[in-house]
Scaffold this motif. Structure first.
Motif, short mmCIF file in Angstrom:
data_model
loop_
_atom_site.label_atom_id
_atom_site.label_comp_id
_atom_site.label_asym_id
_atom_site.label_seq_id
_atom_site.Cartn_x
_atom_site.Cartn_y
_atom_site.Cartn_z
N MET A 187 0.85 -1.20 0.00
CA MET A 187 0.00 0.00 0.00
C MET A 187 0.88 1.25 0.00
SD MET A 187 -2.88 1.16 2.78
CE MET A 187 -3.46 2.85 2.84
N LYS A 188 0.55 2.17 -0.89
CA LYS A 188 1.31 3.41 -0.99
C LYS A 188 0.61 4.52 -0.20
CE LYS A 188 3.15 2.21 -5.55
NZ LYS A 188 2.53 0.88 -5.63
N PRO A 189 1.35 5.54 0.25
CA PRO A 189 0.74 6.64 1.01
C PRO A 189 -0.39 7.30 0.21
CG PRO A 189 3.13 6.75 1.11
CD PRO A 189 2.80 5.70 0.09
N ILE A 190 -1.42 7.75 0.93
CA ILE A 190 -2.57 8.37 0.27
C ILE A 190 -2.77 9.78 0.83
CG2 ILE A 190 -5.03 8.19 -0.22
CD1 ILE A 190 -4.81 5.19 0.28
N HIS A 191 -2.54 10.77 -0.02
CA HIS A 191 -2.74 12.17 0.35
C HIS A 191 -3.62 12.92 -0.65
CE1 HIS A 191 0.32 11.59 3.41
NE2 HIS A 191 1.17 11.17 2.48
N THR A 192 -3.72 12.40 -1.87
CA THR A 192 -4.48 13.07 -2.92
C THR A 192 -5.34 12.04 -3.66
OG1 THR A 192 -2.82 12.70 -4.65
CG2 THR A 192 -2.56 14.67 -3.26
N ILE A 193 -6.22 12.54 -4.52
CA ILE A 193 -7.04 11.64 -5.33
C ILE A 193 -6.15 10.81 -6.26
CG2 ILE A 193 -8.70 11.58 -7.24
CD1 ILE A 193 -10.34 13.63 -5.89
N GLU A 194 -5.09 11.41 -6.76
CA GLU A 194 -4.17 10.66 -7.61
C GLU A 194 -3.58 9.47 -6.85
OE1 GLU A 194 -3.62 10.82 -10.72
OE2 GLU A 194 -4.73 12.65 -11.16
N ALA B 105 -11.80 6.97 0.74
CA ALA B 105 -11.15 5.89 0.00
C ALA B 105 -10.14 5.14 0.86
CB ALA B 105 -10.45 6.45 -1.24
N LYS B 106 -9.48 5.86 1.73
CA LYS B 106 -8.46 5.24 2.57
C LYS B 106 -9.05 4.15 3.48
CE LYS B 106 -4.35 6.53 5.21
NZ LYS B 106 -4.46 5.50 6.26
N ARG B 107 -10.30 4.34 3.88
CA ARG B 107 -10.92 3.31 4.72
C ARG B 107 -11.06 1.99 3.95
NH1 ARG B 107 -12.69 4.18 9.56
NH2 ARG B 107 -13.94 2.28 9.40
N TYR B 108 -11.43 2.07 2.69
CA TYR B 108 -11.53 0.85 1.88
C TYR B 108 -10.16 0.26 1.60
CZ TYR B 108 -11.33 -1.64 -2.59
OH TYR B 108 -11.03 -2.54 -3.58
N ILE B 109 -9.22 1.10 1.18
CA ILE B 109 -7.90 0.60 0.82
C ILE B 109 -7.18 0.02 2.03
CG2 ILE B 109 -5.64 1.29 -0.08
CD1 ILE B 109 -7.20 3.39 -1.80
N ASN C 211 -3.30 3.50 -5.79
CA ASN C 211 -3.53 2.34 -4.93
C ASN C 211 -4.61 1.42 -5.51
OD1 ASN C 211 -2.12 2.26 -2.04
ND2 ASN C 211 -2.32 4.39 -2.66
N LEU C 212 -5.65 2.00 -6.10
CA LEU C 212 -6.68 1.18 -6.74
C LEU C 212 -6.10 0.40 -7.90
CD1 LEU C 212 -9.69 3.67 -6.69
CD2 LEU C 212 -9.38 1.66 -5.25
N ASP C 213 -5.21 1.03 -8.65
CA ASP C 213 -4.54 0.33 -9.75
C ASP C 213 -3.73 -0.87 -9.23
OD1 ASP C 213 -5.54 1.96 -11.74
OD2 ASP C 213 -3.80 3.28 -11.80
N ASP C 214 -3.11 -0.70 -8.07
CA ASP C 214 -2.36 -1.81 -7.45
C ASP C 214 -3.30 -2.96 -7.07
OD1 ASP C 214 0.01 -0.44 -7.73
OD2 ASP C 214 0.13 0.20 -5.62
N ILE C 215 -4.44 -2.61 -6.48
CA ILE C 215 -5.41 -3.64 -6.09
C ILE C 215 -5.92 -4.37 -7.33
CG2 ILE C 215 -7.68 -4.06 -5.06
CD1 ILE C 215 -7.14 -1.71 -3.17
N ILE C 216 -6.20 -3.61 -8.37
CA ILE C 216 -6.69 -4.21 -9.61
C ILE C 216 -5.63 -5.14 -10.20
CG2 ILE C 216 -7.27 -3.68 -12.02
CD1 ILE C 216 -8.64 -1.09 -10.88
N ALA C 217 -4.38 -4.72 -10.20
CA ALA C 217 -3.30 -5.55 -10.75
C ALA C 217 -3.15 -6.84 -9.95
CB ALA C 217 -1.99 -4.76 -10.74
#
Length: 250
Positions: free
Chosen positions: A1-8, A65-69, A13-19
């Motif tokens: 999991m990568k740090p989450i500070h922005t929508i980007e 989003a962070k809660r889900y990730i 992180n969603l791309d990572d989960i998808i991969a």
């Protein structure tokens, strides 16, 4: 999991989960693919001035989003997650749920529990009622995307639409659930939580989680008639899990 500070960061992180999900042929990727579409729609809405307060919406989106990730990666590490998410994640191990069921059980945990928590957290020291308009817009985006996904699935698997026409109650079950998200108490929970003291904040979340867990069972165990129909739909689905994830991304 990568740090989450922005929508980007959320999208990365969603791309990572998808991969990960594509590699493992894991149905958990269905919700991640839908959520990526939601996040992009929110990002576009912020840029277009769709929301009342763009900066606040990005903060809400990130906290939300962070809660889900966080829950997803905690589950992979065999750590504790809310019961609502635990059910959503465990459904991925069952062959029979169709794509829409996987999506709705994730939506149930994320909207009915996580959105209220995120709204309350970013409204500390502020009037949460100022957030109501944008709160509703999040639900509108998600509901519209669920309907879009149903249409997409109908194009991918024509049998899906034929069965829905034959059994309208199944169509109503799927769509009514998503359309009721904005009216099922999520906003009331957000307001209650915003007024909850620090001493009882966590317990209030636990209590809410138990109620939302019960809603999940409506999706995963909708009754024998609906389950048989959904079973037929499941057999009619074609392609690998990875193929279906890819089609949901578009």
């Amino acid at each position: 999991m990568k740090p989450i500070h922005t929508i980007e960061d959320v999208i990365i992180n969603l791309d990572d989960i998808i991969a990960i999900s594509k590699t493992k042929n894991d149905p958990l990727g269905y919700f991640a693919a839908l959520y990526r579409r939601v996040t992009i729609r929110v990002k576009e809405g912020i840029e277009a001035g769709f929301f009342d307060d763009g900066a606040r919406m990005e903060l809400l989106d990130v906290v939300f989003a962070k809660r889900y990730i966080d829950a997803y990666f905690s589950y992979l590490r065999l750590e504790e997650v809310t019961d609502s998410w635990k059910i959503a994640f465990e459904v991925s191990q069952d062959y029979w749920p169709i794509v829409i069921q996987h999506l709705l059980v994730g939506i149930n945990a994320h909207i009915n529990l996580d959105l209220g928590i995120a709204a309350a957290e970013i409204s500390k020291g502020k009037n949460i009622n100022d957030l109501k308009g944008d709160f509703d817009k999040i639900n509108e985006i998600l509901s519209s995307l669920v309907i879009e996904v149903e249409k997409d699935l109908s194009e991918i698997w024509p049998t899906f639409r034929k069965i829905l026409k034959l059994f309208g109650n199944v169509d109503n079950f799927l769509i009514d659930f998503s359309m009721e998200l904005a009216r099922d108490g999520a906003w009331e929970f957000a307001k209650e939580l915003a007024m909850t003291s620090e001493e009882t904040f966590d317990q209030r979340i636990i209590d809410r989680d138990q109620k939302i867990k019960e809603k999940a069972f409506i999706i995963t165990n909708p009754g024998w008639t609906v389950r048989v129909i959904l079973g037929i739909m499941r057999i009619a689905e074609s392609g690998s899990v990875a193929d279906k994830i890819q089609k949901l991304i578009a």
